[in-house]
Design an enzyme around this catalytic site. Structure first.
Site, PDB file in Angstrom:
ATOM      1  CG  HIS A  24       3.536   4.119   6.123  1.00  0.00           C
ATOM      2  ND1 HIS A  24       3.304   4.760   4.939  1.00  0.00           N
ATOM      3  CD2 HIS A  24       3.201   2.810   5.908  1.00  0.00           C
ATOM      4  CE1 HIS A  24       2.871   3.901   4.034  1.00  0.00           C
ATOM      5  NE2 HIS A  24       2.778   2.705   4.606  1.00  0.00           N
ATOM      6  CG  HIS A  27      -0.859   4.957   5.156  1.00  0.00           C
ATOM      7  ND1 HIS A  27      -0.118   4.261   6.083  1.00  0.00           N
ATOM      8  CD2 HIS A  27      -1.397   4.019   4.334  1.00  0.00           C
ATOM      9  CE1 HIS A  27      -0.202   2.972   5.835  1.00  0.00           C
ATOM     10  NE2 HIS A  27      -0.958   2.785   4.776  1.00  0.00           N
ATOM     11  CB  CYS A 132      -1.899 -11.440  -3.441  1.00  0.00           C
ATOM     12  SG  CYS A 132      -0.845 -10.349  -2.453  1.00  0.00           S
ATOM     13  CB  CYS A 135      -3.352  -7.419  -3.782  1.00  0.00           C
ATOM     14  SG  CYS A 135      -1.727  -7.199  -4.448  1.00  0.00           S
ATOM     15  CB  CYS A 150       2.126 -10.617  -5.101  1.00  0.00           C
ATOM     16  SG  CYS A 150       1.587  -8.905  -5.123  1.00  0.00           S
ATOM     17  CG  HIS A 153       1.853  -7.178  -1.227  1.00  0.00           C
ATOM     18  ND1 HIS A 153       0.854  -6.980  -2.141  1.00  0.00           N
ATOM     19  CD2 HIS A 153       1.703  -6.214  -0.287  1.00  0.00           C
ATOM     20  CE1 HIS A 153       0.124  -5.944  -1.770  1.00  0.00           C
ATOM     21  NE2 HIS A 153       0.618  -5.453  -0.655  1.00  0.00           N
ATOM     22  CE  LYS A 305       7.064  -1.590  -1.994  1.00  0.00           C
ATOM     23  NZ  LYS A 305       6.586  -2.793  -2.568  1.00  0.00           N
ATOM     24  CE  LYS A 308       3.890  -3.323   9.778  1.00  0.00           C
ATOM     25  NZ  LYS A 308       2.703  -4.146   9.903  1.00  0.00           N
TER      26      LYS A 308
HETATM   27  N1  MSP Z   1      -7.689  -0.272   1.478  1.00  0.00           N
HETATM   28  C1  MSP Z   1      -7.140  -0.096   0.191  1.00  0.00           C
HETATM   29  C2  MSP Z   1      -7.792   1.072  -0.526  1.00  0.00           C
HETATM   30  C3  MSP Z   1      -9.272   1.000  -0.664  1.00  0.00           C
HETATM   31  S1  MSP Z   1      -9.898   2.444  -1.390  1.00  0.00           S
HETATM   32  C4  MSP Z   1     -11.508   2.126  -1.650  1.00  0.00           C
HETATM   33  C5  MSP Z   1      -5.632   0.147   0.298  1.00  0.00           C
HETATM   34  N2  MSP Z   1      -5.159   0.505   1.512  1.00  0.00           N
HETATM   35  S2  MSP Z   1      -3.613   0.813   1.842  1.00  0.00           S
HETATM   36  O1  MSP Z   1      -3.570   1.109   3.242  1.00  0.00           O
HETATM   37  O2  MSP Z   1      -2.782  -0.246   1.373  1.00  0.00           O
HETATM   38  O3  MSP Z   1      -3.228   2.067   1.026  1.00  0.00           O
HETATM   39  C6  MSP Z   1      -3.961   3.261   1.187  1.00  0.00           C
HETATM   40  C7  MSP Z   1      -3.443   4.352   0.266  1.00  0.00           C
HETATM   41  O4  MSP Z   1      -2.122   4.696   0.691  1.00  0.00           O
HETATM   42  C8  MSP Z   1      -3.352   3.894  -1.192  1.00  0.00           C
HETATM   43  O5  MSP Z   1      -3.837   4.895  -2.055  1.00  0.00           O
HETATM   44  C9  MSP Z   1      -1.873   3.683  -1.402  1.00  0.00           C
HETATM   45  O6  MSP Z   1      -1.442   3.935  -2.700  1.00  0.00           O
HETATM   46  C10 MSP Z   1      -1.299   4.726  -0.444  1.00  0.00           C
HETATM   47  N3  MSP Z   1       0.075   4.412  -0.060  1.00  0.00           N
HETATM   48  C11 MSP Z   1       0.522   3.357   0.675  1.00  0.00           C
HETATM   49  N4  MSP Z   1       1.881   3.432   0.742  1.00  0.00           N
HETATM   50  C12 MSP Z   1       2.323   4.503   0.055  1.00  0.00           C
HETATM   51  C13 MSP Z   1       3.561   5.121  -0.160  1.00  0.00           C
HETATM   52  N5  MSP Z   1       4.703   4.607   0.268  1.00  0.00           N
HETATM   53  N6  MSP Z   1       3.574   6.301  -0.822  1.00  0.00           N
HETATM   54  C14 MSP Z   1       2.420   6.916  -1.231  1.00  0.00           C
HETATM   55  N7  MSP Z   1       1.249   6.365  -1.053  1.00  0.00           N
HETATM   56  C15 MSP Z   1       1.166   5.101  -0.527  1.00  0.00           C
HETATM   57  O7  MSP Z   1      -4.973   0.075  -0.713  1.00  0.00           O
END
Ligand code: MSP
Length: 526
Positions: A24, A27, A132, A135, A150, A153, A305, A308
């Site tokens: 999304h 990411h 969790c 996390c 949590c 979440h 925020k 889903k």
């Molecule tokens: N798999 C772990 C990270 C392991 S790194 C060795 C993880 N994955 S995640 O898919 O949940 O998140 C990946 C990255 O996307 C994280 O840095 C997280 O902060 C970022 N984001 C997820 N949602 C976000 C937003 N809504 N806004 C900005 N960044 C966000 O954590």
């Protein structure tokens, strides 16, 4: 001096994304952020490496795959490919895409675990804790919210009783505190360092494995196949396994060349894992520490925020399609400026349209377009030798380039973008103040030519500065101004535009068209 801030090598990483859903905008924010840093440093470093990828093990994947009636690996293959596709669409220029299910990664993680076990940094211990799965971590009861959920979440953690392996995090506590205190730029933005120091006060040893009977989808502990390596050692190690780290010191050329990493770019929610757990693991392995860890803020959608359950999760592809974007530059530029350094930011349709129309179309694109048109109208597109002279804009461009580089050294791409647009503002003001159309009308052609030259020459420097954000627009600018967009900053000369015929009427094309579609009324989510 354009060459003062050059460096030898540059290695940058993103967090690796969980694959139990599609990518999304959040990411995408991080990958765009990192790509912009990477492309900037490509102009300053001799050798560069950009690592991203997907984090594929853990209970969530196992459960989702089971619900879908497919194997965890099949689910990972499908979803990991979606991340790769999204990054292609956004012109993310990574050097390597690692998957934690890659065989070479798994083998090195097993070796790391065995090394830490052998040297006593990992030990076995019976444990009851609150887990969790969002996390992928055990939570301390102190960290839960008032409903016992949590805080990230919003779900109740599961009580888990197991015999697991533990990593002696507490052994490294004092050394980590000392490192953070002695290296003020180690955690960026600097306001986050205190947060980490506070978290360090309450740390305990951490669980680094799960019983295979409760979590199957993970890397097996080599010396104890009844256990799988718990996700964080697996995930964090990707930063060195991807380069070819070897526990016995027979490292690959890439590892020798690129480690230590210049920037780990991660979200604020996983700063603790990177600035405490990862640092302790590296200390235990005797591996040099990262130079900087940068925690970005989170992106909300219309101030909410993304989730889903709310149904407001937007994929980057959806935005691209809704606006029929030919290239991702406007989305990249908007995301880069959506949040102030390390703070949260927001995506809204209205803000997106307003920001890119104002900065990229009205301000930057228009300036180039009207200046080139005047050059064609008054001089048949030719730069005459006498137009070229030293001028204040050259000095200004050099100062802003240095300022921009300094922002980039601290990963502050939003401030850097503002400085670049500030330079475009100056150029617009210069054109309005000098009024080349009036000069032409009064037949002051030499003066008029000088003004046009100064602006076009400045546009070269602006294109080079904006390229990391908007690679396609910058390339279109370079094609019209006849220079190579891939040069390094050290190759910039005061006068980049040469004398002779620069352009004909037919070659002039707007580099960015205003966005007009109305996405807000017809928003699609993933
Ligand atoms: N798999 C772990 C990270 C392991 S790194 C060795 C993880 N994955 S995640 O898919 O949940 O998140 C990946 C990255 O996307 C994280 O840095 C997280 O902060 C970022 N984001 C997820 N949602 C976000 C937003 N809504 N806004 C900005 N960044 C966000 O954590």
């Amino acid at each position: 001096m354009y060459n003062q801030l050059m460096i030898e090598k540059f290695y940058i990483t993103t967090a690796i994304d969980y694959v139990n859903g599609a990518p999304h905008i959040g990411h995408a924010y991080e990958k765009i952020y990192t790509d912009i840093l990477f492309r900037h440093f490509k102009k300053r470093a001799k050798e560069t490496f950009f690592l991203t990828g997907t984090d594929e093990h853990g209970i969530k994947i196992q459960k989702t795959a089971k619900n879908m009636g497919i194997t965890p690996k099949e689910l990972c293959d499908i979803n990991s490919a979606q991340f790769k596709d999204a990054w292609k669409l956004l012109d993310i220029e990574y050097s390597k895409f690692i998957r934690t299910t890659d065989e070479d990664h798994k083998k090195i993680v097993q070796d790391i675990f065995e090394k830490l076990l052998k040297q006593g940094d990992i030990y076995k211990h019976s444990y009851t804790g609150l887990y969790c799965s969002g996390c992928e971590t055990f939570l301390n009861p102190k960290d839960l919210d008032e409903n016992g959920n949590c805080p990230i979440h919003g779900k109740k953690p599961e009580e888990v009783s197991e015999e697991n392996y533990f990593f002696k995090l507490t052994k490294y506590k004092d050394k980590i505190i000392e490192h953070i205190k002695n290296n003020p730029g180690f955690i960026l933005p600097e306001f986050r360092a205190n947060e980490v120091l506070n978290q360090l006060e309450n740390i305990e040893d951490i669980s680094v494995s799960r019983m295979k009977s409760s979590v199957e989808w993970g890397i097996e502990v080599k010396s104890d196949p009844s256990q799988v390596i718990y996700v964080w050692i697996d995930a964090l190690s990707n930063y060195i396994t991807a380069l070819g780290y070897d526990v016995n010191g027979n490292h690959s050329e890439n590892f020798k060349k690129f480690w230590p990493v210049n920037f780990h770019i991660i979200g604020k929610d996983i700063l603790k894992f990177h600035s405490i757990y990862w640092i302790a693991i590296l200390m235990a392995l005797g591996v040099e520490l990262p130079k900087e860890i940068y925690a970005h803020g989170w992106i909300t959608i219309d101030q909410n925020k993304m989730s889903k359950s709310t149904g407001n999760v937007i994929a980057p592809k959806t935005v691209m399609e809704a606006y029929e974007l030919q290239c991702p530059d406007s989305l990249r530029y908007f995301m880069a400026t959506a949040a102030a350094n390390g703070k949260d930011g927001n995506y809204s349709d209205i803000d997106f349209k307003e920001k890119v129309n104002a900065d990229l179309a009205n301000n930057m694109g228009n300036l180039l377009n009207r200046t080139l048109n005047m050059l064609v109208k008054y001089f048949d597109g030719e730069i005459k030798e006498e137009f070229i002279a030293d001028n204040d804009l050259n000095k200004k461009a050099e100062d802003i380039t240095t300022e921009v580089q300094k922002y980039f050294d601290k990963c502050d791409i939003a401030s850097a973008a503002n400085a670049i647009i500030g330079l475009v503002d100056e150029a617009n003001k210069y054109v309005n103040d000098t009024a080349p159309w009036s000069l032409a009308k009064n037949e002051q052609m030499a003066e008029c030519g000088k003004v046009l030259y100064n602006v076009l020459n400045l546009m070269v420097k602006i294109a080079l500065l904006i390229e990391p954000y908007c690679p396609n627009i910058a390339k279109a600018m370079a094609d019209q101004l006849k220079f190579d967009i891939n040069i390094k900053y050290s190759e910039i000369q005061p006068n980049m535009v040469k004398s002779g015929k620069l352009i004909s009427k037919e070659e002039i094309a707007p580099v960015f068209l205003r966005l007009d579609s109305d996405f807000a009324t017809n928003k699609k989510t993933v």
